[in-house]
Design an enzyme around this catalytic site. Structure first.
Site, short mmCIF file in Angstrom:
data_model
loop_
_atom_site.label_atom_id
_atom_site.label_comp_id
_atom_site.label_asym_id
_atom_site.label_seq_id
_atom_site.Cartn_x
_atom_site.Cartn_y
_atom_site.Cartn_z
N GLY A 1 2.65 2.50 10.83
CA GLY A 1 3.58 3.61 10.67
C GLY A 1 4.27 4.02 11.96
N GLY B 286 2.97 -1.05 4.28
CA GLY B 286 3.00 0.38 3.97
C GLY B 286 4.41 0.83 3.65
N GLY B 287 5.07 1.46 4.61
CA GLY B 287 6.39 2.06 4.40
C GLY B 287 7.39 1.16 3.68
CB SER C 163 5.48 -1.44 12.05
OG SER C 163 5.03 -0.13 12.27
CD GLU D 269 -2.95 5.44 6.85
OE1 GLU D 269 -2.96 5.48 5.60
OE2 GLU D 269 -2.01 4.94 7.50
CG ASN E 52 -1.76 1.21 1.37
OD1 ASN E 52 -1.80 2.04 0.47
ND2 ASN E 52 -2.44 1.35 2.50
CD1 TRP E 53 3.44 1.00 -2.96
CD2 TRP E 53 3.44 2.21 -4.85
NE1 TRP E 53 4.11 0.27 -3.93
CE2 TRP E 53 4.12 1.00 -5.10
CE3 TRP E 53 3.32 3.13 -5.89
CZ2 TRP E 53 4.68 0.70 -6.34
CZ3 TRP E 53 3.87 2.83 -7.12
CH2 TRP E 53 4.55 1.63 -7.34
CE LYS E 54 -0.24 3.16 4.79
NZ LYS E 54 -0.14 3.26 6.25
CG HIS F 219 -5.78 1.83 5.39
ND1 HIS F 219 -5.35 2.77 6.31
CD2 HIS F 219 -4.74 0.98 5.20
CE1 HIS F 219 -4.11 2.50 6.64
NE2 HIS F 219 -3.71 1.42 5.99
CD GLU G 268 -3.32 -2.35 7.37
OE1 GLU G 268 -2.33 -2.66 6.70
OE2 GLU G 268 -3.85 -1.24 7.32
#
Ligand code: 13P
Length: 249
Positions: free
Chosen positions: A173, A233-234, A212, A97, A9-11, A95, A167
């Site tokens: 993150g 993510g990251g 993470s 977010e 997930n590149w966000k 998600h 999640e």
């Protein structure tokens, strides 16, 4: 047999050019990842370009969200039909977010789920508790309610296609990962309640862990019987890290 899946997930990250570069590199290295299904979820603006870069590889394309409506006067929204038209086969929904910053409710998510199925997109449906829910030992209830209000409304055929992502919000993150035991405990719980509702079909549902996840912890997380991969993510923004995670089974 459940499918092993690692999704990135590149966000809201990367330019189109950087995204193309990253996608091409993942496609090239996906030769090393065996049977694991790799999915990339770039921003909407990148979908058609990333689709070109992963063509012919085993990497699949996902959006990060879709509109709750079919088409029309919804400024700024992107319909599931438009996403499907780019070649995407998956769509992340729910998600934390989106729930937190854009007020997505279970009612909205039910409409979005319908839009995905109507357009042949497979939802990667996110659930997870916040830190205060875990601290007050309410995490199982929170996740159960999230599923009851949404996924439980699916028919058997729709349920058969869904991918679930657990999640924990406190791990996203933050560099704070759920322990391998915490992940397995929740994944087993999710599978149990899905089995109570949908029967043996839930044995075939891939349940991904997100929060993470990185090359150092992926092996321990993925070693669990009910953890079928990750939503990253990251670490999905670095090709070597993403591929290292994808080869952690
Ligand atoms: P991080 O891997 O950056 O914690 O993000 C997880 C996530 O939210 C994936 O959807």
């Amino acid at each position: 047999m459940r499918k092993k899946i690692v999704a990135g997930n590149w966000k809201m990250n990367t330019t189109v050019a950087k995204g193309e570069e990253l996608a091409a590199a993942v496609a090239e290295k996906s030769k090393e990842t065996g049977e694991t299904l790799l999915v990339l979820a770039p921003p909407f603006t990148h979908l058609t370009k990333v689709a070109d870069k992963i063509k012919g590889s085993q990497v699949q394309l996902s959006a990060q969200n879709c509109a709750a409506e079919t088409s029309g006067a919804y400024t700024g929204e992107v319909a599931a039909s438009m996403i499907a038209d780019t070649g995407a086969k998956y769509c992340i929904l729910g998600h934390s977010e989106r729930r937190e910053y854009y007020g997505e409710t279970d009612a909205t998510l039910n409409k979005k789920l319908e839009q995905c199925y109507a357009n042949g997109l497979i939802p990667i449906f996110c659930v997870g508790e916040k830190l205060n829910d875990r601290e007050s030992e309410n995490h199982f209830n929170v996740v159960k309610t999230q599923l009851e209000n949404t996924v439980f409304n699916l028919n058997d055929e729709q349920f058969g296609k869904i991918i679930i992502a657990y999640e924990p919000v406190w791990a996203i993150g933050t560099g704070k990962t759920a322990s391998s035991e915490q992940a397995q405990e929740m994944h087993a719980f999710i599978r149990r309640i899905l089995t109570e509702k949908f029967g043996a079909k839930a044995d075939c549902t891939s349940i991904l862990y997100g929060g993470s996840c990185n090359p150092s912890n992926a092996k321990a997380l993925f070693a669990n019987k009910d953890v079928d991969g990750g939503l990253i993510g990251g670490a999905s923004l670095k090709v070597d890290d993403f591929i290292a995670i994808a080869t952690s089974f």
